[in-house]
Scaffold this active site. Structure first.
Site, PDB file in Angstrom:
ATOM      1  N   LYS A   1       0.812  -1.345  -0.051  1.00 45.87           N
ATOM      2  CA  LYS A   1      -0.098   0.026  -0.102  1.00 45.87           C
ATOM      3  C   LYS A   1       0.923   1.239  -0.010  1.00 45.87           C
ATOM      4  CE  LYS A   1      -1.768   1.490   4.003  1.00 45.87           C
ATOM      5  NZ  LYS A   1      -1.400   2.927   4.229  1.00 45.87           N
ATOM      6  N   ASN A   2       1.888   1.232   0.933  1.00 46.75           N
ATOM      7  CA  ASN A   2       2.673   2.512   1.066  1.00 46.75           C
ATOM      8  C   ASN A   2       3.456   2.715  -0.156  1.00 46.75           C
ATOM      9  OD1 ASN A   2       1.087   2.908   3.170  1.00 46.75           O
ATOM     10  ND2 ASN A   2       2.624   2.370   4.767  1.00 46.75           N
TER      11      ASN A   2
ATOM     12  N   ARG B   1      -6.082  10.675   3.489  1.00 47.31           N
ATOM     13  CA  ARG B   1      -4.981  11.717   3.683  1.00 47.31           C
ATOM     14  C   ARG B   1      -3.700  11.493   2.955  1.00 47.31           C
ATOM     15  NH1 ARG B   1      -0.888  11.747   6.399  1.00 47.31           N
ATOM     16  NH2 ARG B   1      -0.972  13.735   6.763  1.00 47.31           N
TER      17      ARG B   1
ATOM     18  N   CYS C   1      -5.722  12.296  12.093  1.00 51.35           N
ATOM     19  CA  CYS C   1      -6.445  11.133  11.903  1.00 51.35           C
ATOM     20  C   CYS C   1      -6.456  10.364  13.285  1.00 51.35           C
ATOM     21  CB  CYS C   1      -5.832  10.367  10.526  1.00 51.35           C
ATOM     22  SG  CYS C   1      -4.153   9.863  10.981  1.00 51.35           S
TER      23      CYS C   1
ATOM     24  N   ARG D   1      -0.657  14.401  12.216  1.00 47.36           N
ATOM     25  CA  ARG D   1      -0.116  14.340  10.928  1.00 47.36           C
ATOM     26  C   ARG D   1       0.231  15.530  10.347  1.00 47.36           C
ATOM     27  NH1 ARG D   1      -1.682   9.086   9.565  1.00 47.36           N
ATOM     28  NH2 ARG D   1       0.273   9.164   8.151  1.00 47.36           N
ATOM     29  N   PRO D   2       0.837  16.415  10.896  1.00 46.98           N
ATOM     30  CA  PRO D   2       1.202  17.868  10.214  1.00 46.98           C
ATOM     31  C   PRO D   2       1.968  17.808   8.921  1.00 46.98           C
ATOM     32  CG  PRO D   2       2.938  17.422  12.063  1.00 46.98           C
ATOM     33  CD  PRO D   2       1.780  16.232  11.908  1.00 46.98           C
ATOM     34  N   ILE D   3       1.872  18.741   7.936  1.00 53.31           N
ATOM     35  CA  ILE D   3       2.695  18.627   6.711  1.00 53.31           C
ATOM     36  C   ILE D   3       3.589  19.763   6.500  1.00 53.31           C
ATOM     37  CG2 ILE D   3       0.683  17.343   5.656  1.00 53.31           C
ATOM     38  CD1 ILE D   3      -0.323  20.131   4.322  1.00 53.31           C
ATOM     39  N   ASP D   4       3.928  20.335   7.581  1.00 56.49           N
ATOM     40  CA  ASP D   4       5.024  21.476   7.563  1.00 56.49           C
ATOM     41  C   ASP D   4       6.401  21.125   6.881  1.00 56.49           C
ATOM     42  OD1 ASP D   4       5.289  19.744   9.927  1.00 56.49           O
ATOM     43  OD2 ASP D   4       6.791  20.898  10.524  1.00 56.49           O
ATOM     44  N   LEU D   5       6.580  19.882   6.939  1.00 59.06           N
ATOM     45  CA  LEU D   5       8.079  19.491   6.349  1.00 59.06           C
ATOM     46  C   LEU D   5       7.937  19.492   4.807  1.00 59.06           C
ATOM     47  CD1 LEU D   5       9.340  17.057   8.914  1.00 59.06           C
ATOM     48  CD2 LEU D   5       9.977  19.364   8.572  1.00 59.06           C
TER      49      LEU D   5
ATOM     50  N   ASP E   1       4.397   0.862  11.806  1.00 58.47           N
ATOM     51  CA  ASP E   1       3.320   0.084  11.307  1.00 58.47           C
ATOM     52  C   ASP E   1       2.989  -1.303  11.940  1.00 58.47           C
ATOM     53  OD1 ASP E   1       3.327   1.815   8.238  1.00 58.47           O
ATOM     54  OD2 ASP E   1       2.689   2.498   9.965  1.00 58.47           O
TER      55      ASP E   1
ATOM     56  N   ARG F   1      -8.463  -1.108   4.412  1.00 58.48           N
ATOM     57  CA  ARG F   1      -7.616   0.104   3.867  1.00 58.48           C
ATOM     58  C   ARG F   1      -6.078  -0.355   3.176  1.00 58.48           C
ATOM     59  NH1 ARG F   1      -6.254   3.637   7.262  1.00 58.48           N
ATOM     60  NH2 ARG F   1      -4.958   4.370   5.549  1.00 58.48           N
TER      61      ARG F   1
HETATM   62  C1  EPZ Z   1       4.175   7.137   5.891  1.00 56.68           C
HETATM   63  O1  EPZ Z   1       3.106   8.217   6.440  1.00 56.68           O
HETATM   64  C2  EPZ Z   1       3.047   5.781   5.900  1.00 56.68           C
HETATM   65  N1  EPZ Z   1       1.832   6.150   5.031  1.00 56.68           N
HETATM   66  C3  EPZ Z   1       2.442   5.525   7.305  1.00 56.68           C
HETATM   67  O2  EPZ Z   1       1.764   4.257   7.190  1.00 56.68           O
HETATM   68  C4  EPZ Z   1       3.878   5.256   8.046  1.00 56.68           C
HETATM   69  O3  EPZ Z   1       3.381   5.011   9.388  1.00 56.68           O
HETATM   70  C5  EPZ Z   1       4.760   6.450   8.139  1.00 56.68           C
HETATM   71  O4  EPZ Z   1       5.137   7.014   6.786  1.00 56.68           O
HETATM   72  C6  EPZ Z   1       5.935   6.199   8.968  1.00 56.68           C
HETATM   73  O5  EPZ Z   1       6.693   5.055   8.285  1.00 56.68           O
HETATM   74  C7  EPZ Z   1       2.087   5.993   3.489  1.00 56.68           C
HETATM   75  O6  EPZ Z   1       3.055   6.074   3.316  1.00 56.68           O
HETATM   76  C8  EPZ Z   1       0.624   6.241   2.808  1.00 56.68           C
HETATM   77  P1  EPZ Z   1       5.751  10.656   8.261  1.00 56.68           P
HETATM   78  P2  EPZ Z   1       3.673   9.659   6.631  1.00 56.68           P
HETATM   79  O7  EPZ Z   1       5.646  11.929   7.335  1.00 56.68           O
HETATM   80  O8  EPZ Z   1       4.269   9.953   5.206  1.00 56.68           O
HETATM   81  C9  EPZ Z   1       5.657  13.805  11.502  1.00 56.68           C
HETATM   82  C10 EPZ Z   1       0.123   2.856   7.704  1.00 56.68           C
HETATM   83  O9  EPZ Z   1      -0.342   2.345   8.570  1.00 56.68           O
HETATM   84  N2  EPZ Z   1       5.632  14.936  10.401  1.00 56.68           N
HETATM   85  O10 EPZ Z   1       7.020   9.755   8.161  1.00 56.68           O
HETATM   86  O11 EPZ Z   1       2.587  10.538   7.086  1.00 56.68           O
HETATM   87  C11 EPZ Z   1       4.535  13.057  11.603  1.00 56.68           C
HETATM   88  O12 EPZ Z   1       3.649  13.852  12.735  1.00 56.68           O
HETATM   89  C12 EPZ Z   1       0.377   4.178   7.714  1.00 56.68           C
HETATM   90  O13 EPZ Z   1       0.492   2.096   6.404  1.00 56.68           O
HETATM   91  C13 EPZ Z   1       5.699  16.294  10.627  1.00 56.68           C
HETATM   92  O14 EPZ Z   1       6.056  16.489  11.959  1.00 56.68           O
HETATM   93  O15 EPZ Z   1       4.646   9.688   7.792  1.00 56.68           O
HETATM   94  C14 EPZ Z   1       4.920  11.658  12.288  1.00 56.68           C
HETATM   95  O16 EPZ Z   1       5.221  12.034  13.941  1.00 56.68           O
HETATM   96  C15 EPZ Z   1       0.352   5.015   8.772  1.00 56.68           C
HETATM   97  N3  EPZ Z   1       6.111  17.206   9.603  1.00 56.68           N
HETATM   98  C16 EPZ Z   1       6.242  11.741  11.945  1.00 56.68           C
HETATM   99  O17 EPZ Z   1       6.776  12.640  11.168  1.00 56.68           O
HETATM  100  C17 EPZ Z   1       5.644  16.723   8.259  1.00 56.68           C
HETATM  101  O18 EPZ Z   1       5.503  17.397   7.270  1.00 56.68           O
HETATM  102  C18 EPZ Z   1       6.347  10.609  10.758  1.00 56.68           C
HETATM  103  O19 EPZ Z   1       5.405  10.963   9.638  1.00 56.68           O
HETATM  104  C19 EPZ Z   1       5.416  15.331   8.396  1.00 56.68           C
HETATM  105  C20 EPZ Z   1       5.465  14.437   9.229  1.00 56.68           C
END
Ligand code: EPZ
Length: 431
Positions: free
Chosen positions: A22-23, A92, A116, A121-125, A305, A397
């Protein structure tokens, strides 16, 4: 709403095949917007997240058809750069479209995905990285308006190795003038798969899987057929199913190198693992050993995960385990449901202390998120009596009919379409 009923206590035996990840397929579907050439993706699982992402691509003007386990995308007619608000809120991961839509159309309007079940789940980065490429970003009323008419490559240092931010920047940078270097990039195997797809489609991306990814703008467009990597989290979940039932299972189409941290913890739990090129065999002890310390971390650390599945395993282990969730702030929603089944778990902030009990007892439990729901199925497989798992839409999902993977292994699990008077599932964005 559909639910599972599970008669527990049967050691799983035999072999099963794991589907595409999926990911990996979600960002690669987003990346398909970058090219006008035909794209054929192989081993694409039938997941609700994949169906939702496909629907969003169709609304952008892509033609998508399914041919068995292949998905064919023709983005030549794509012309819309505004993502639909309703569907984007539901999925999302639609935020992964920001980079490719910006790269293709030089404009993008997406919905702020919001939090969620498992966290804010911020997107600042994501936004900081795109701004570094000189995208102009305006956030207004829950929508994000981006202009990318003059994208220029840059060196971007991520404060945290975010998977999604790394992927969004990689995809946008293919349309930037010159070279982009992403430092402290996420190293997950799904990012390597995205790089493989982008290169096969004619883009120039290197370094995925390390902390430094280098993208050179421009493209020599090619028609592409690409096989999605096997799902390492579904693999880990199936191995946990064998471990928690004291069984002996081979997972085919699995890539051991993608989940070495998980395999190390299963070994610590007393399982015997035999690794092959594209398969993993697990022989479980009658009762798993406790895991003194498990901490989730970015890859190659232990994957968040797989945290909830390991909590289920630890709940019947011989001894006390400690699980620390470092990645998401609210990822213990499966714990109250496991306690309903007789687990002895104490959580404080991001730490769960799990005192193993000899047996769990079947109960009616409710999935609150994708991986937490999978952990409840695992608990049901080993519990005394019958367990019903509700709101399994969360599970669908990320698992392509989980019951069809488990039944050939001897699991007595049935999907029921009607509800047992259970209230409607929570709405809100999926993780
Ligand atoms: C991906 O989510 C995966 N989803 C998640 O899988 C997985 O748990 C996660 O990576 C970590 O491996 C998909 O690939 C579709 P992150 P993503 O950005 O990209 C913080 C599942 O169950 N963060 O690495 O959203 C955030 O809050 C799902 O299959 C910021 O602060 O993960 C979190 O604490 C769940 N600012 C951490 O980073 C940002 O701009 C990890 O998030 C982005 C993230």
């Amino acid at each position: 709403m559909p639910y599972f009923s599970i008669a527990g206590g049967i050691p799983l035996r035999g072999s099963c095949r794991v589907h595409g990840a999926k990911n990996a397929v979600l960002p690669i579907l987003a990346a398909a917007v970058l090219t006008r050439r035909p794209v054929r993706l192989l081993d694409v699982p039938d997941l609700s997240d994949v169906r939702n992402m496909s629907e969003i691509l169709r609304m952008l003007g892509c033609h998508i058809t399914r041919d068995g386990d292949a998905l064919c995308i023709d983005g030549s007619d794509a012309a819309c750069c505004e993502l639909p608000e309703d569907l984007s809120k539901e999925l999302r991961s639609s935020i992964f479209l920001l980079g490719p839509v910006l790269g293709r159309f030089r404009r993008a309007v997406v919905t702020y995905p919001g939090g969620c079940e498992i966290g804010n789940r911020p997107i600042d980065l994501h936004l900081k990285g795109l701004s570094a490429l000189r995208a102009h970003i305006l956030e207004e009323g829950g929508r994000i308006h981006c202009d990318g008419h003059a994208l220029v490559g840059a060196t971007i240092h991520l404060d945290y190795p975010s998977v999604g931010a790394t992927e969004n920047i990689m995809m946008a940078a293919t349309a930037a003038e010159g070279e982009t270097v992403i430092c402290n990039a996420a190293r997950e195997p799904e990012i390597v798969d995205l790089q493989g797809f982008l290169c096969a489609a004619g883009f120039d991306v290197q370094g995925a899987g390390t902390s430094t990814v280098v993208i050179r703008g421009g493209c020599r467009p090619r028609e592409v057929t690409f096989r999605i990597m096997p799902d390492r989290i579904v693999t880990g979940t199936l191995l946990c199913a064998a471990a928690i039932t004291g069984g002996s299972v081979t997972v085919e189409n699995a890539c051991p190198a993608h989940l070495s941290a998980t395999l190390a913890k299963l070994t610590e739990a007393g399982c015997e693992l035999t690794l092959y090129d594209r398969a993993i065999h697990l022989n479980a002890p009658p009762r798993p050993a406790a895991i003194p310390r498990l901490e989730t971390l970015p890859h190659p650390g232990f994957p968040t995960d797989m945290q909830s599945q390991m909590c289920a395993l630890a709940s019947v282990a011989d001894g006390t385990s400690v699980v620390v969730e470092n990645v998401f702030e609210n990822r213990f929603k499966h714990v109250p449901e496991l306690i309903r089944m007789g687990a002895d778990i104490l959580t404080r902030d991001r730490t769960a202390v799990i005192r193993g009990v000899p047996r769990l007892t079947g109960a009616a439990v409710t999935a609150r998120d994708l991986r937490g729901g999978a952990s409840l199925v695992l608990a049901g497989l080993c519990a005394e009596g019958t367990t019903t798992v509700h709101r399994i839409g969360h599970i669908d999902r990320g698992y392509d009919h989980l019951e069809r993977m488990l039944r050939p292994l001897g699991a007595r699990i049935t999907r029921h379409e009607e509800t047992h008077g259970k209230e409607e599932p929570e709405t809100g964005p999926t993780e």
